[in-house]
Design a protein around this motif. Sequence first.
Motif, PDB file in Angstrom:
ATOM      1  N   MET A   1       0.814  -1.207   0.000  1.00  0.00           N
ATOM      2  CA  MET A   1       0.000   0.000   0.000  1.00  0.00           C
ATOM      3  C   MET A   1       0.848   1.258   0.000  1.00  0.00           C
ATOM      4  O   MET A   1       0.397   2.287  -0.448  1.00  0.00           O
ATOM      5  CB  MET A   1      -0.915   0.004   1.205  1.00  0.00           C
ATOM      6  CG  MET A   1      -2.012  -0.993   1.110  1.00  0.00           C
ATOM      7  SD  MET A   1      -3.129  -0.739   2.472  1.00  0.00           S
ATOM      8  CE  MET A   1      -3.815  -2.351   2.544  1.00  0.00           C
ATOM      9  N   ARG A  14      -1.870   8.168   5.127  1.00  0.00           N
ATOM     10  CA  ARG A  14      -2.361   7.002   4.393  1.00  0.00           C
ATOM     11  C   ARG A  14      -3.213   6.175   5.349  1.00  0.00           C
ATOM     12  O   ARG A  14      -2.828   5.975   6.496  1.00  0.00           O
ATOM     13  CB  ARG A  14      -1.195   6.136   3.920  1.00  0.00           C
ATOM     14  CG  ARG A  14      -0.276   6.793   2.947  1.00  0.00           C
ATOM     15  CD  ARG A  14       1.057   6.020   2.895  1.00  0.00           C
ATOM     16  NE  ARG A  14       1.943   6.536   1.896  1.00  0.00           N
ATOM     17  CZ  ARG A  14       2.733   7.599   2.068  1.00  0.00           C
ATOM     18  NH1 ARG A  14       2.730   8.232   3.214  1.00  0.00           N
ATOM     19  NH2 ARG A  14       3.512   8.012   1.114  1.00  0.00           N
ATOM     20  N   ASP A  16      -5.862   2.538   5.655  1.00  0.00           N
ATOM     21  CA  ASP A  16      -6.473   1.295   5.202  1.00  0.00           C
ATOM     22  C   ASP A  16      -7.753   1.173   6.021  1.00  0.00           C
ATOM     23  O   ASP A  16      -7.718   0.892   7.211  1.00  0.00           O
ATOM     24  CB  ASP A  16      -5.509   0.140   5.495  1.00  0.00           C
ATOM     25  CG  ASP A  16      -6.106  -1.221   5.227  1.00  0.00           C
ATOM     26  OD1 ASP A  16      -7.263  -1.472   5.632  1.00  0.00           O
ATOM     27  OD2 ASP A  16      -5.421  -2.068   4.639  1.00  0.00           O
ATOM     28  N   VAL A  38       0.908   3.071   7.253  1.00  0.00           N
ATOM     29  CA  VAL A  38      -0.466   3.060   6.773  1.00  0.00           C
ATOM     30  C   VAL A  38      -1.330   2.914   8.016  1.00  0.00           C
ATOM     31  O   VAL A  38      -1.280   1.898   8.704  1.00  0.00           O
ATOM     32  CB  VAL A  38      -0.716   1.911   5.776  1.00  0.00           C
ATOM     33  CG1 VAL A  38      -2.174   1.905   5.337  1.00  0.00           C
ATOM     34  CG2 VAL A  38       0.207   2.041   4.566  1.00  0.00           C
ATOM     35  N   SER A  78     -10.405  -3.365   1.526  1.00  0.00           N
ATOM     36  CA  SER A  78     -10.215  -2.103   2.235  1.00  0.00           C
ATOM     37  C   SER A  78     -10.367  -0.924   1.292  1.00  0.00           C
ATOM     38  O   SER A  78     -10.065  -1.028   0.108  1.00  0.00           O
ATOM     39  CB  SER A  78      -8.795  -2.032   2.816  1.00  0.00           C
ATOM     40  OG  SER A  78      -8.545  -3.062   3.714  1.00  0.00           O
ATOM     41  N   LEU A  80      -8.501   2.079   0.467  1.00  0.00           N
ATOM     42  CA  LEU A  80      -7.184   2.682   0.611  1.00  0.00           C
ATOM     43  C   LEU A  80      -7.347   4.167   0.356  1.00  0.00           C
ATOM     44  O   LEU A  80      -7.906   4.572  -0.662  1.00  0.00           O
ATOM     45  CB  LEU A  80      -6.203   2.068  -0.383  1.00  0.00           C
ATOM     46  CG  LEU A  80      -4.778   2.594  -0.353  1.00  0.00           C
ATOM     47  CD1 LEU A  80      -4.137   2.344   0.998  1.00  0.00           C
ATOM     48  CD2 LEU A  80      -3.967   1.941  -1.454  1.00  0.00           C
TER      49      LEU A  80
END
Length: 191
Positions: A1, A14, A16, A38, A78, A80
């Motif tokens: 990711m 970022r 998730d 993340v 997920s 993102l």
Amino acid sequence: MQSVFYPAGLIAERYDIKGCEVSRWVEPAPEGSPLVLVLKDLNFQGKTIDLGPQRSWLLRQMELDTAFLRDLNLLDYSLLMASQHLQEDERGPGGSLIFRTARSVQGVQSLDEPGAQNLRLLPDGPNALHILDGPEQRYFLGLVDLATVYGLRKRLEYLWKALRYPNRAFSTVSPALYARRLCQWVEAHTE
């Protein structure tokens, strides 16, 4: 990711997102750390995604995408999401990166045209993230990890988690509940 965002150096955060709470916290990196993390659902508490008039498009797109995944009997995917701050010259009508890119490739395009702000940026790029500009932030959004089928193993995992985490939201639920819960999360965390 961590490798799908461009340019990576300008990304502020970022996430998730699965729309649940069990095991959905990551200890943030210390201020000034070069470590790129993340973050997860619980790290997003108290925050919103400010999309302005594009919110209705995102909600509808989430409904369509999660319905498709639900019909394939999938779960555990997920949303993102990443954000970056807009520069001063990118704010206001005609300033968004999407509008400027469309204008340079296709000629002048009206901001009033349906879907004008909901174009994918860099269609030849290595990912299929949607890029939406809010008043202060640029958001990169896409569904990832689309390979988990709700079979016997996941049904048994659901029963175990239901006993272990009563009255708490966890990721292993039926595809219909999973899709609905993720859409509700997006609705609750956007404006």
